[in-house]
Design a protein around this motif. Sequence first.
Motif, PDB file in Angstrom:
ATOM      1  N   SER A   1     -76.753  87.287 -43.035  1.00  0.00           N
ATOM      2  CA  SER A   1     -75.490  87.991 -42.781  1.00  0.00           C
ATOM      3  C   SER A   1     -74.328  87.008 -42.755  1.00  0.00           C
ATOM      4  CB  SER A   1     -75.558  88.747 -41.445  1.00  0.00           C
ATOM      5  OG  SER A   1     -76.575  89.724 -41.462  1.00  0.00           O
TER       6      SER A   1
ATOM      7  N   GLN B   1     -71.070  87.101 -45.300  1.00  0.00           N
ATOM      8  CA  GLN B   1     -69.728  87.258 -44.762  1.00  0.00           C
ATOM      9  C   GLN B   1     -68.858  86.030 -45.046  1.00  0.00           C
ATOM     10  OE1 GLN B   1     -68.754  90.244 -43.756  1.00  0.00           O
ATOM     11  NE2 GLN B   1     -70.863  90.887 -44.171  1.00  0.00           N
TER      12      GLN B   1
ATOM     13  N   SER C   1     -68.283  96.103 -52.076  1.00  0.00           N
ATOM     14  CA  SER C   1     -68.589  97.153 -51.094  1.00  0.00           C
ATOM     15  C   SER C   1     -70.047  97.085 -50.671  1.00  0.00           C
ATOM     16  CB  SER C   1     -68.272  98.538 -51.674  1.00  0.00           C
ATOM     17  OG  SER C   1     -69.114  98.832 -52.782  1.00  0.00           O
ATOM     18  N   THR C   2     -70.936  96.674 -51.590  1.00  0.00           N
ATOM     19  CA  THR C   2     -72.356  96.549 -51.230  1.00  0.00           C
ATOM     20  C   THR C   2     -72.572  95.350 -50.306  1.00  0.00           C
ATOM     21  OG1 THR C   2     -72.830  95.224 -53.207  1.00  0.00           O
ATOM     22  CG2 THR C   2     -73.080  97.608 -53.407  1.00  0.00           C
TER      23      THR C   2
ATOM     24  N   GLU D   1     -70.364  94.126 -48.173  1.00  0.00           N
ATOM     25  CA  GLU D   1     -69.728  94.365 -46.873  1.00  0.00           C
ATOM     26  C   GLU D   1     -70.674  95.056 -45.889  1.00  0.00           C
ATOM     27  OE1 GLU D   1     -66.346  96.467 -48.229  1.00  0.00           O
ATOM     28  OE2 GLU D   1     -65.316  94.649 -48.917  1.00  0.00           O
ATOM     29  N   LYS D   2     -71.733  95.689 -46.400  1.00  0.00           N
ATOM     30  CA  LYS D   2     -72.714  96.364 -45.533  1.00  0.00           C
ATOM     31  C   LYS D   2     -73.741  95.395 -44.951  1.00  0.00           C
ATOM     32  CE  LYS D   2     -72.474 100.479 -48.487  1.00  0.00           C
ATOM     33  NZ  LYS D   2     -73.229 101.319 -49.458  1.00  0.00           N
TER      34      LYS D   2
ATOM     35  N   GLN E   1     -74.920  93.296 -42.655  1.00  0.00           N
ATOM     36  CA  GLN E   1     -74.771  92.834 -41.280  1.00  0.00           C
ATOM     37  C   GLN E   1     -76.106  93.043 -40.570  1.00  0.00           C
ATOM     38  OE1 GLN E   1     -72.159  91.430 -39.872  1.00  0.00           O
ATOM     39  NE2 GLN E   1     -70.255  92.167 -40.783  1.00  0.00           N
TER      40      GLN E   1
ATOM     41  N   ASP F   1     -79.890 100.125 -47.991  1.00  0.00           N
ATOM     42  CA  ASP F   1     -78.629  99.562 -48.475  1.00  0.00           C
ATOM     43  C   ASP F   1     -78.374  98.163 -47.917  1.00  0.00           C
ATOM     44  OD1 ASP F   1     -78.039 100.175 -45.874  1.00  0.00           O
ATOM     45  OD2 ASP F   1     -76.364 101.508 -46.313  1.00  0.00           O
ATOM     46  N   LYS F   2     -79.404  97.588 -47.281  1.00  0.00           N
ATOM     47  CA  LYS F   2     -79.365  96.210 -46.801  1.00  0.00           C
ATOM     48  C   LYS F   2     -80.639  95.518 -47.272  1.00  0.00           C
ATOM     49  CE  LYS F   2     -77.034  97.107 -42.339  1.00  0.00           C
ATOM     50  NZ  LYS F   2     -77.178  96.907 -40.871  1.00  0.00           N
TER      51      LYS F   2
END
Length: 430
Positions: free
Chosen positions: A243, A247, A265-266, A268-269, A271, A313-314
Motif C-alpha cells: 500500500s 501511494q 483509479s484502480t 487509488e483503491k 489500501q 479490486d485489491k
Amino acid sequence: MKTTIREVSKFVDQEVKIGAWLANKRSSGKIAFLQLRDGTGFIQGVVVKSDVAEEVFTLAKTITQESSMYVTAVVQKDERSPLGYELLVKDIELISDSTDYPITPKEHGTEFLMDNRHLWLRSRKQHAVMKIRNEIIRATYEFFNKEGFVKIDPPILTGSAPEGTTELFHTKYFEEDAYLSQSGQLYMEAAAMALGKVFSFGPTFRAEKSKTRKHLIEFWMIEPEMAFYTQDDSLKVQEEYVSFLVQSVLENCKIELKTLDRDTSTLEKIQAPFPRISYDDAIKLLHEKGFDDIEWGDDFGAPHETAIADAYDKPVFILNYPTGIKPFYMQPHPDRDDVVLCADLIAPEGYGEIIGGSERIHDSELMKKRMEEHNLPLSAYEWYLDLTKYGSVPHSGFGLGLERTVAWISGVDHIRETIPFPRLLNRLYP
C-alpha cells in the motif's frame, strides 16, 4: 541561472540555462517547437523567429533528434503542458549533433527496440517507467527504515540452492562449484536471528527457460525476514508495504503515470487490509469459473491467478498451499499436515504473483526431516541447520519481485520494460 527541467517551477518569468537533448521538434512558419529532455523530465521550448538571432532560429529549424545543447530561455507557465511550464527560448548552444538517430517517432518492432535498449531508454514512456521504478526503490528504503528494519546484503555467489531447485547458473569458485543466487532468504534468516527485523534488496538469477511476459533471467528482489513474527504478522507487513509503495507512486509520479496513460483509479483503491482466500477456496472458485483442469495439489498458472484476482479490486492473498508444491523450509499448518503456513500475493489486472512468503520452520528435527525429504545435502546446509539449534524462534519472511511490481503499478504489458537492461532467454545484448 543554470537549472534542470524538474526545477523550472522555481524560476517562473526568469531566464535559465538548461543542458538538454532534442527529443522531437516541429515548426510552424515563424515558430519552432522543440521537445526537450534532460533526464529529469521533458519540456517544450518555443523559438519565435522575431525574438532570436537569425542563426539561432536556423539552428532550431535544422537541429536533429537527440542532438545535445544548452538552451537559454525564460520559464513561462503553460496549463496545456503536462509539466505546467514551457520555455521561451532566447539562445541555443549546440554541444554535439546527432546524425541518423535510429529510433524515430514512427512505430518500431519490439526486437529492434530491444536491440537498441541503450537508446530506447531515452523515450518518454521508458523514462516514465524508470522513474516509477526509482520511486518504488526509494519508498522501499523509507518504509523499512521507518519500521525499524536493518538492511543486510546476502551473498550473490552461493554454494547451494536456497530452494533446492536445479534452475541455477553454475560457475567455478576457484576449485569449488558455485551458483548465482536465486534468493537471499536463508542468509536473511540468519541475519534476523542477529538483528531482529532485516531486509535485503539485490539481484537474483533464475536459469528458467521461460519466455512469458512475466519472467526475467536476472531480476531484483526485496526480501525481509522478521524474528518473532508469525505468518499473520508478516501478512500485515506485506499489505502495509505494498500500500505504501502504491501511494508513494501516486503522490510522487503523477506526470509519469499520465505519460503511461495509467488508470490511477484502480491504484487509488490499494489500501491495506487486503482480502484473503485459502488455497482450498481458490480451487473451488476456479471450478466455479470453469477451470475444470485444476485439481487440489496443483500449482496455479497465470490464467488461474488472473481469474482469482479478478474477483477482487485489491491484491489478494492466497493462503496455505499444499506442502508438496512448496519449498522445504515452510512451517506446517498447526491443524493440518497437508498444507503449510504460506501466502502468495496476487496483483490485480492480470499481473500475477508479486510476493511469496511464509512462516519458516524453527524446529531442528522437522527442518532436518524436510531437507532429507527434498534430497538436500545436509553438509551444504549445516550452517542453516545451526539456526534451528541455537535459540531458534518463530519467524517469517517474504520476497517481493521488483520488476513485477513496477509492471503492475506502471501498467506496462511486459516485464522487460521494467528493468534498464533486461536479460531474457535469448537476450544478453546490449
